[in-house]
Write a protein that holds these residues in place. Structure first.
Motif, PDB file in Angstrom:
ATOM      1  N   LEU A 138       0.950  -1.214   0.028  1.00 17.96           N
ATOM      2  CA  LEU A 138       0.089   0.131  -0.177  1.00 17.96           C
ATOM      3  C   LEU A 138       0.763   1.281   0.116  1.00 17.96           C
ATOM      4  CD1 LEU A 138      -2.892  -0.903   2.407  1.00 17.96           C
ATOM      5  CD2 LEU A 138      -3.075  -0.621   0.075  1.00 17.96           C
ATOM      6  N   PHE A 139       1.954   1.205   0.818  1.00 14.30           N
ATOM      7  CA  PHE A 139       2.686   2.416   0.681  1.00 14.30           C
ATOM      8  C   PHE A 139       3.548   2.676  -0.276  1.00 14.30           C
ATOM      9  CE2 PHE A 139       7.110   3.914   2.876  1.00 14.30           C
ATOM     10  CZ  PHE A 139       6.697   5.303   2.495  1.00 14.30           C
ATOM     11  N   ALA A 140       4.088   1.643  -1.001  1.00 15.44           N
ATOM     12  CA  ALA A 140       5.015   1.601  -2.036  1.00 15.44           C
ATOM     13  C   ALA A 140       4.188   2.467  -3.216  1.00 15.44           C
ATOM     14  CB  ALA A 140       5.608   0.365  -2.418  1.00 15.44           C
ATOM     15  N   GLU A 141       2.888   1.568  -3.303  1.00 12.57           N
ATOM     16  CA  GLU A 141       1.965   1.915  -4.367  1.00 12.57           C
ATOM     17  C   GLU A 141       1.410   3.294  -4.480  1.00 12.57           C
ATOM     18  OE1 GLU A 141       0.998  -0.018  -7.652  1.00 12.57           O
ATOM     19  OE2 GLU A 141       3.113  -0.336  -7.041  1.00 12.57           O
ATOM     20  N   ALA A 142       0.996   4.019  -3.237  1.00 13.38           N
ATOM     21  CA  ALA A 142       0.589   5.221  -3.039  1.00 13.38           C
ATOM     22  C   ALA A 142       1.739   6.238  -3.281  1.00 13.38           C
ATOM     23  CB  ALA A 142       0.195   5.475  -1.391  1.00 13.38           C
ATOM     24  N   ILE A 143       2.894   5.763  -2.946  1.00 15.92           N
ATOM     25  CA  ILE A 143       3.991   6.860  -3.290  1.00 15.92           C
ATOM     26  C   ILE A 143       4.405   6.861  -4.820  1.00 15.92           C
ATOM     27  CG2 ILE A 143       6.530   7.201  -3.228  1.00 15.92           C
ATOM     28  CD1 ILE A 143       4.875   8.156  -0.569  1.00 15.92           C
ATOM     29  N   ARG A 144       4.240   5.779  -5.320  1.00  9.65           N
ATOM     30  CA  ARG A 144       4.275   5.671  -7.001  1.00  9.65           C
ATOM     31  C   ARG A 144       3.135   6.244  -7.541  1.00  9.65           C
ATOM     32  NH1 ARG A 144       3.507   1.993 -11.316  1.00  9.65           N
ATOM     33  NH2 ARG A 144       2.072   0.791 -10.114  1.00  9.65           N
ATOM     34  N   GLY A 145       2.126   6.357  -6.827  1.00  7.82           N
ATOM     35  CA  GLY A 145       0.910   7.012  -7.505  1.00  7.82           C
ATOM     36  C   GLY A 145       0.867   8.644  -7.423  1.00  7.82           C
ATOM     37  N   ILE A 146       1.296   9.028  -6.240  1.00 10.14           N
ATOM     38  CA  ILE A 146       1.562  10.377  -6.305  1.00 10.14           C
ATOM     39  C   ILE A 146       2.592  11.188  -7.100  1.00 10.14           C
ATOM     40  CG2 ILE A 146       2.607  12.147  -4.400  1.00 10.14           C
ATOM     41  CD1 ILE A 146       1.294  10.596  -2.322  1.00 10.14           C
ATOM     42  N   ALA A 147       3.746  10.217  -7.168  1.00  8.04           N
ATOM     43  CA  ALA A 147       4.847  10.679  -8.123  1.00  8.04           C
ATOM     44  C   ALA A 147       4.388  10.692  -9.659  1.00  8.04           C
ATOM     45  CB  ALA A 147       6.035   9.744  -7.817  1.00  8.04           C
ATOM     46  N   SER A 148       3.711   9.493  -9.814  1.00  6.31           N
ATOM     47  CA  SER A 148       3.383   9.318 -11.365  1.00  6.31           C
ATOM     48  C   SER A 148       2.628  10.773 -11.837  1.00  6.31           C
ATOM     49  CB  SER A 148       2.635   8.185 -11.371  1.00  6.31           C
ATOM     50  OG  SER A 148       1.477   8.150 -11.253  1.00  6.31           O
TER      51      SER A 148
ATOM     52  N   VAL B 185       3.851  20.087 -11.083  1.00  3.19           N
ATOM     53  CA  VAL B 185       3.676  20.609 -10.185  1.00  3.19           C
ATOM     54  C   VAL B 185       4.609  19.995  -8.972  1.00  3.19           C
ATOM     55  CG1 VAL B 185       2.276  21.152  -8.050  1.00  3.19           C
ATOM     56  CG2 VAL B 185       1.429  21.199 -10.506  1.00  3.19           C
ATOM     57  N   PRO B 186       5.545  20.729  -8.448  1.00  6.26           N
ATOM     58  CA  PRO B 186       6.690  19.984  -7.369  1.00  6.26           C
ATOM     59  C   PRO B 186       6.011  19.493  -6.393  1.00  6.26           C
ATOM     60  CG  PRO B 186       6.874  22.533  -7.234  1.00  6.26           C
ATOM     61  CD  PRO B 186       5.779  22.148  -8.777  1.00  6.26           C
ATOM     62  N   THR B 187       6.444  18.325  -5.783  1.00  4.88           N
ATOM     63  CA  THR B 187       5.924  17.720  -4.393  1.00  4.88           C
ATOM     64  C   THR B 187       6.990  18.203  -3.663  1.00  4.88           C
ATOM     65  OG1 THR B 187       4.819  15.867  -5.694  1.00  4.88           O
ATOM     66  CG2 THR B 187       5.327  15.776  -3.357  1.00  4.88           C
ATOM     67  N   VAL B 188       6.800  18.916  -2.691  1.00  8.80           N
ATOM     68  CA  VAL B 188       7.716  19.831  -1.978  1.00  8.80           C
ATOM     69  C   VAL B 188       7.890  19.222  -0.420  1.00  8.80           C
ATOM     70  CG1 VAL B 188       7.881  21.721  -3.370  1.00  8.80           C
ATOM     71  CG2 VAL B 188       6.151  21.789  -1.205  1.00  8.80           C
ATOM     72  N   GLY B 189       7.269  18.424  -0.242  1.00 11.17           N
ATOM     73  CA  GLY B 189       7.312  17.913   1.260  1.00 11.17           C
ATOM     74  C   GLY B 189       6.006  17.267   1.693  1.00 11.17           C
ATOM     75  N   GLY B 190       5.794  16.992   2.811  1.00 10.52           N
ATOM     76  CA  GLY B 190       4.714  16.212   3.500  1.00 10.52           C
ATOM     77  C   GLY B 190       5.101  15.431   4.798  1.00 10.52           C
ATOM     78  N   GLU B 191       4.506  14.331   5.143  1.00 14.38           N
ATOM     79  CA  GLU B 191       4.961  13.564   6.375  1.00 14.38           C
ATOM     80  C   GLU B 191       4.063  12.340   6.161  1.00 14.38           C
ATOM     81  OE1 GLU B 191       2.798  14.125   9.829  1.00 14.38           O
ATOM     82  OE2 GLU B 191       0.908  14.280   8.506  1.00 14.38           O
ATOM     83  N   VAL B 192       4.542  11.296   6.732  1.00 12.77           N
ATOM     84  CA  VAL B 192       4.026   9.957   6.765  1.00 12.77           C
ATOM     85  C   VAL B 192       4.101   9.352   8.081  1.00 12.77           C
ATOM     86  CG1 VAL B 192       3.923   7.718   5.694  1.00 12.77           C
ATOM     87  CG2 VAL B 192       5.263   9.457   4.601  1.00 12.77           C
ATOM     88  N   GLN B 193       3.365   8.864   8.720  1.00 16.92           N
ATOM     89  CA  GLN B 193       3.439   8.095   9.997  1.00 16.92           C
ATOM     90  C   GLN B 193       2.761   6.730   9.885  1.00 16.92           C
ATOM     91  OE1 GLN B 193       1.978  10.478  13.123  1.00 16.92           O
ATOM     92  NE2 GLN B 193       2.983  12.273  12.561  1.00 16.92           N
ATOM     93  N   PHE B 194       3.184   5.786  10.676  1.00 16.88           N
ATOM     94  CA  PHE B 194       2.912   4.576  10.684  1.00 16.88           C
ATOM     95  C   PHE B 194       2.493   3.958  11.954  1.00 16.88           C
ATOM     96  CE2 PHE B 194       6.194   5.261   7.712  1.00 16.88           C
ATOM     97  CZ  PHE B 194       5.718   4.650   6.507  1.00 16.88           C
TER      98      PHE B 194
ATOM     99  N   GLN C 228      11.468   9.798  -5.045  1.00 19.16           N
ATOM    100  CA  GLN C 228      10.605   9.578  -6.313  1.00 19.16           C
ATOM    101  C   GLN C 228       9.841  10.652  -6.841  1.00 19.16           C
ATOM    102  OE1 GLN C 228       8.430   5.675  -5.831  1.00 19.16           O
ATOM    103  NE2 GLN C 228       9.436   5.598  -3.896  1.00 19.16           N
ATOM    104  N   PHE C 229       9.797  11.838  -5.971  1.00 16.40           N
ATOM    105  CA  PHE C 229       9.095  13.019  -6.573  1.00 16.40           C
ATOM    106  C   PHE C 229       9.776  13.925  -7.150  1.00 16.40           C
ATOM    107  CE2 PHE C 229       6.850  12.262  -2.201  1.00 16.40           C
ATOM    108  CZ  PHE C 229       5.876  11.164  -2.809  1.00 16.40           C
ATOM    109  N   ASP C 230       9.562  14.994  -8.088  1.00 17.56           N
ATOM    110  CA  ASP C 230      10.071  15.635  -8.713  1.00 17.56           C
ATOM    111  C   ASP C 230       9.844  17.015  -7.827  1.00 17.56           C
ATOM    112  OD1 ASP C 230      10.780  18.016 -10.165  1.00 17.56           O
ATOM    113  OD2 ASP C 230       9.921  17.591 -11.972  1.00 17.56           O
TER     114      ASP C 230
END
Length: 740
Positions: A149-159, A166-175, A427-429
């Motif tokens: 789930l984590f890997a695919e969600a990150i891949r989707g955001i990046a894609s 539009v640059p993805t300039v930050g964020g946060e992840v908690q588990f 993975q983000f620009d």
């Protein structure tokens, strides 16, 4: 299902409305408003518009508590996104939205369309999207499914973000195990607009033309809004409710719409988001006090034999609805053609306040517009204090037993919530548009306002553990911590957008968590001068009968009047004095240390005094403005020990020598609030100490790449920076490899 063969009386007799998510009482109310039995298409239209996702029927009474006005606010809640003045006739437009349910089923498509949807909300306001952020929650990375789930969600955001520029300039992840079956994917976008170019989603002017622009309509995402207003069960196939995005069309749509907004022919524009064509058209008409008539034969369709029900409820992506002055349609259509975006006239604004849908020469829906929007039911749900709350409040604050503080610091740095998120953000620009000054890893992302010396600071934050323990206090902390991130960067906090993620609101204890956390958020917003200008509510986030921890994400934007005030969050040079601002008490309820030692959360949340918080933030900003601060970093998960380590992870060859007093576990790992660590040049120490209350020098920056901490003259940490940095950086990649 062939809706043509379902007669209106059959819907009531067989209670087919329940399959659409409507209750007996709601169906009865619909009949009263229609003064007849609604047909299947009409019933379906009501079901999506009256869903929690579209109508906020359970949350509206609580959302009214938010402070939404302020000196900088140009547009508060009610449009596609909020708008805040930043001077010089410029404004920032921003909003956060969740895409939780789709991401639990199809994490790649769910997260990608989450980005696409919030981008459209921003440029529908006339703003050029200049930055994207995200706030994500997943279960523990010890399970194979969570890793996927984590890997695919990150891949989707990046894609999606990388293609649209539009640059993805930050964020946060908690588990946390709370999110094991129900991840949270919250996407935030910030745009820039001139005051004169701000648009609204209105269908004004009887006789004006309704234009559809963007991707064609398919059968994907049908009933997506209803799907997102219910519990997602792991054994149900919900893939048909997940829409599929196309960032290549999305990029063209951005460019076309940003050109169209300068046309005097444009009356209103809105994204086709949740509930697709239904919500955009009915909401635009309701806001203008008009009606809309549409001919679905004219709607671009990518699948054969689509009926009115499917077209109206589809949530196919990359679509916009525009209202254009009659006789000036060609001007708008030519702009879209120039950008290779399909655009066609599909209807008109009518005087009757009706939502009329035609197809194949037949009327398939004729509904009073306000019945879908303004007159949607609103519920004051029962609330009950959570059973655990009194028990937790009665617990004494105690200090956990930690035998080896050096080993514990190593463990904390490897906790996925604390560990480096480089695996994701690489993975983000992050550099698209070339205005990113500080990207992922900074306390707040910093984006330059092109052509000026100004910049904006952006952050997303929320510690759901504190909100679980004490929703009101946790709500205050969520806003305060976001503001500390902004202030640490040298910016003044302006306003917030909120992504409110909770379990099933019909559970009185869940509704109590929501009510109390909104009380806390509201109080903190007033104290810190950060009104709520936009947001999103996502409920029913649970599976297997258990609600997620209450997670109201705070997205905050601040302003740097000059980039000279930009303050890094890493130590900058040897011999600088290290100061701790604030007081430390034994506060471990909801802490990362408690998580490691007990695997659960109990006790009191950390105390927060909003008056003290506001004063410290103001004083630190003043010190930064006077050029007295070399670096600043707020203290959050893991306390001072983690913050010190993060401050030397910057490849400058620096270290730190720190002297603390009192109990070593409390000094290093407590998560007491309203605290910062800052560094100051020796020649500025006296002025800094005069300006900032409760600032205590605790050490000095060194050039030996070692982190040493003494407590009461006893050395408890002696680490090579390179070694602990390696542990911090490799923790998440190693966990993902072990699940591969």
């Amino acid at each position: 299902m062939d809706i043509k063969n379902i007669n209106p009386e059959q819907i009531e007799a067989e209670q087919l409305y329940k399959e659409l998510g409507l209750s007996d009482e709601e169906y009865k109310l619909i009949k009263e408003k229609m003064n007849r039995h609604p047909n299947y298409t009409e019933t379906s239209i009501f079901s999506v518009m009256w869903s929690e996702h579209c109508s906020y029927k359970s949350s509206k009474p609580l959302l009214r508590k938010f402070p939404t006005k302020g000196e900088h606010v140009l547009q508060g809640p009610g449009e596609g996104a909020g708008v805040v003045d930043i001077g010089d006739n410029q404004a920032v437009v921003f909003k956060i939205e969740s895409h939780n349910s789709p991401s639990a089923v199809e994490p790649f498509e769910g997260s990608a369309t989450g980005v696409g949807g919030i981008v459209r909300d921003v440029f529908s306001m006339g703003a050029k999207p200049i930055a994207a952020m995200n706030s994500l929650r997943f279960g523990n990375l010890t399970s194979e499914r969570t890793g996927w789930l984590f890997a695919e969600a990150i891949r989707g955001i990046a894609s999606y973000g990388n293609v649209i520029g539009v640059p993805t300039v930050g964020g946060e992840v908690q588990f946390d195990e709370s999110y094991k079956e129900n991840p949270l994917v919250n996407a935030m976008v910030v745009g820039l607009v001139n005051h004169d170019d701000v648009q609204k989603g209105i269908a004004a002017g009887v006789g004006n033309t309704v234009i559809y622009a963007g991707g064609s309509t398919g059968r994907d995402g049908i009933h997506g809004a209803t799907f997102s207003s219910d519990v997602v069960e792991g054994d149900k196939d919900n893939t048909s409710a997940v829409a599929i995005g196309d960032p290549h069309i999305g990029k063209k749509l951005i460019d076309a719409c940003l050109e169209v907004i300068h046309s005097e022919a444009l009356v209103g524009i809105q994204d086709m988001g949740a509930a697709g064509l239904t919500s955009s058209a009915s909401e635009m008409a309701s806001k203008a006090g008009t009606g809309i008539e549409m001919n679905l034969d004219l709607v671009p369709q990518r699948e054969d034999n689509m009926d009115a029900y499917e077209i109206m409820l589809s949530e196919s992506q990359e679509r916009m609805l525009l209202v254009v002055k009659k006789g000036q349609e060609q001007e708008i259509l030519d702009v879209f053609k120039k950008h290779d975006v399909e655009a066609v006239a599909i209807g008109e604004v009518i005087e009757e306040q009706l939502f009329r849908i035609k197809q194949h020469g037949q009327v398939w829906a004729e509904i009073p517009v306000d019945a879908l929007t303004e007159d949607a039911p609103v519920y004051n749900l029962p609330t009950r204090e959570a059973a655990y709350f009194k028990e937790f409040k009665a617990m004494e604050n105690s200090v956990p037993a930690v035998e080896n503080h050096q080993e514990m610091l190593r463990k904390l740095l490897q906790q996925p919530t604390i560990a480096s998120k480089e695996w994701a953000y690489k993975q983000f620009d992050t550099e698209a548009q070339s205005n990113t000054i500080a990207g992922p890893g900074a306390d707040a992302a910093i984006v330059r306002i092109e052509g000026t010396d100004k910049a904006i600071a952006i952050t997303t934050d929320c510690n759901s553990r504190y909100i679980y323990l004490d929703p009101e206090v946790g709500g205050k902390i969520a806003v305060a911590e976001a503001a500390r991130n902004i202030v640490s960067s040298g910016a003044k906090p302006l306003a917030i957008t909120d992504g409110l993620n909770y379990g099933n609101p019909t559970n009185p204890e869940v509704y109590w968590q929501m009510e109390k956390s909104i009380d806390g958020i509201s109080e903190a917003c007033l104290a810190l001068g950060t009104p709520v200008i936009s947001g999103n509510v996502s409920m029913y986030n649970q599976s297997e009968g258990e609600a997620i921890m209450p997670t109201p994400i705070i997205g905050m934007v601040g302003l740097l009047e000059t980039t000279n005030d930009l303050t890094p969050n890493h130590f900058q040079q040897a011999d600088d004095a290290i100061y701790l601002i604030g007081e430390t008490s034994a506060e471990f309820g909801g802490s990362e240390l408690q998580n490691i030692l007990e695997g659960s959360y109990s006790g009191k949340a950390p105390v927060i005094n909003l008056e003290v918080e506001a004063k410290r933030q103001k004083q630190l900003l003043e010190a930064i403005g006077q050029g007295l601060v070399e670096s600043a970093h707020d203290l959050s998960e893991g306390g001072l020990g983690v913050a010190l380590a993060e401050s030397v992870f910057n490849e400058k060859g620096l270290g730190a020598k720190v002297e603390l007093t009192g109990d070593p576990t409390t000094a290093l790992f407590s998560e007491s609030q309203s605290r910062f660590i800052v560094t100051v040049k020796n020649e500025n120490k006296a002025r800094f100490e005069q300006l900032v209350d409760q600032a205590t020098q605790i050490g000095v920056v060194t050039d030996n790449e070692k982190l040493t901490v003494n407590v009461e003259d006893q050395q408890i940490i002696d680490e090579h920076v390179e070694q602990i940095n390696k542990l911090w950086k490799e923790a998440i990649p190693n966990l993902l490899k072990s699940e591969a």
